[in-house]
Design a protein around this motif. Sequence first.
Motif, short mmCIF file in Angstrom:
data_model
loop_
_atom_site.label_atom_id
_atom_site.label_comp_id
_atom_site.label_asym_id
_atom_site.label_seq_id
_atom_site.Cartn_x
_atom_site.Cartn_y
_atom_site.Cartn_z
N MET A 1 85.94 31.15 95.85
CA MET A 1 84.98 30.22 95.74
C MET A 1 84.02 31.14 94.89
N GLY A 2 84.27 32.41 94.55
CA GLY A 2 83.43 33.27 93.70
C GLY A 2 82.75 34.22 94.50
N VAL A 3 82.95 34.27 95.91
CA VAL A 3 82.37 35.21 96.88
C VAL A 3 83.26 35.39 97.86
N GLY A 4 83.43 36.57 98.52
CA GLY A 4 84.21 36.73 99.84
C GLY A 4 85.58 36.82 99.62
N GLY A 5 86.33 37.08 98.18
CA GLY A 5 87.43 37.44 98.04
C GLY A 5 88.22 35.96 98.16
N ASP A 6 89.91 36.06 97.87
CA ASP A 6 90.76 35.15 98.06
C ASP A 6 90.86 34.40 99.33
N ILE A 7 90.85 32.96 99.57
CA ILE A 7 91.15 32.34 100.64
C ILE A 7 92.65 31.73 100.79
N LEU A 8 93.33 32.01 99.83
CA LEU A 8 94.78 31.64 99.66
C LEU A 8 95.36 32.82 99.46
N PHE A 9 96.86 32.85 99.59
CA PHE A 9 97.70 34.06 99.18
C PHE A 9 97.20 34.50 97.67
N SER A 10 97.12 35.47 97.71
CA SER A 10 97.26 36.45 96.35
C SER A 10 98.63 36.29 95.53
#
Length: 281
Positions: free
Chosen positions: A183-192
């Motif tokens: 979402m542009g902040v906080g890092g990936d929220i799904l598998f990289s």
Amino acid sequence: MKIRHLRNATTLLTLGEHRLLVDPMLARPGALPGFKFFGGGRRPNPLVALPPDTFALLEDATGVLVTHEHPDHLDLAGLRWIQKRGLPVWASRVDAPNLKKKGLDVHELGDGALGMAVEIIPARHGRGLLSWLMGPVSGYYLAHPGEPSVYLTSDAVLTDAVLEAVERLQPDVIIAPAGAANMGVGGDILFSVDELVTLVRRAPGWVVLNHLEALDHCPTTRDGLRERMKAEGLLAKVHIPEDGEELHFERPDMLPHPRPNAGTIKGPGFQKWVTARFTGT
């Protein structure tokens, strides 16, 4: 087993006598807000339309399976479609009470549901505070006695719990989100993509990768993912379906499926209450 990939995580899953619509996001293109809040690139979602024959195919659905309540997995159009059809909805103990409040015929998913072995596998939808704000999420292991077993990881990043479930349950097919949503902040929220490489290496069978090219906060492309899997020597284990594509899987043997752990699944708590408001569900 048949997996008809429709769009994003929306799938028509055929297991024996069941034809389960998984995570119905049925909105027209642009009907939902953008999810990329920071860093530019925000656009209304979904980015693409459903395949033209989607609603004709859904006439065969016998039930609905919801992995979690985020709007890209159950949107207003999907909710209204379920209400109109009056289909049974299967969900975790965490999500079931809230779904019942929406007027749905909800059943808690657990071992023995749908006449098959079932395990609820905890997942983390990101890391740190953002993961907590995204809410409690779980994957599902489904093992129909006459079909290949399948592990739907739900929206997740790679954790020890995911890898332990893969090792212990030895699913014939894993369905995993591959868009590397951010979402542009906080890092990936799904598998990289790196985490997907690890998941595919550890998988005993096929891995179906979805959640691609349908939402503004999912930058990974099908072509880029194929190139990476090819470079890692893993492309032969992977399916990256196009929208509308149907995949067929046969059970590799008739040995008994590994039995799921009974476990104690907690009901909705304070986190669910908070995140239901944070995510608009």
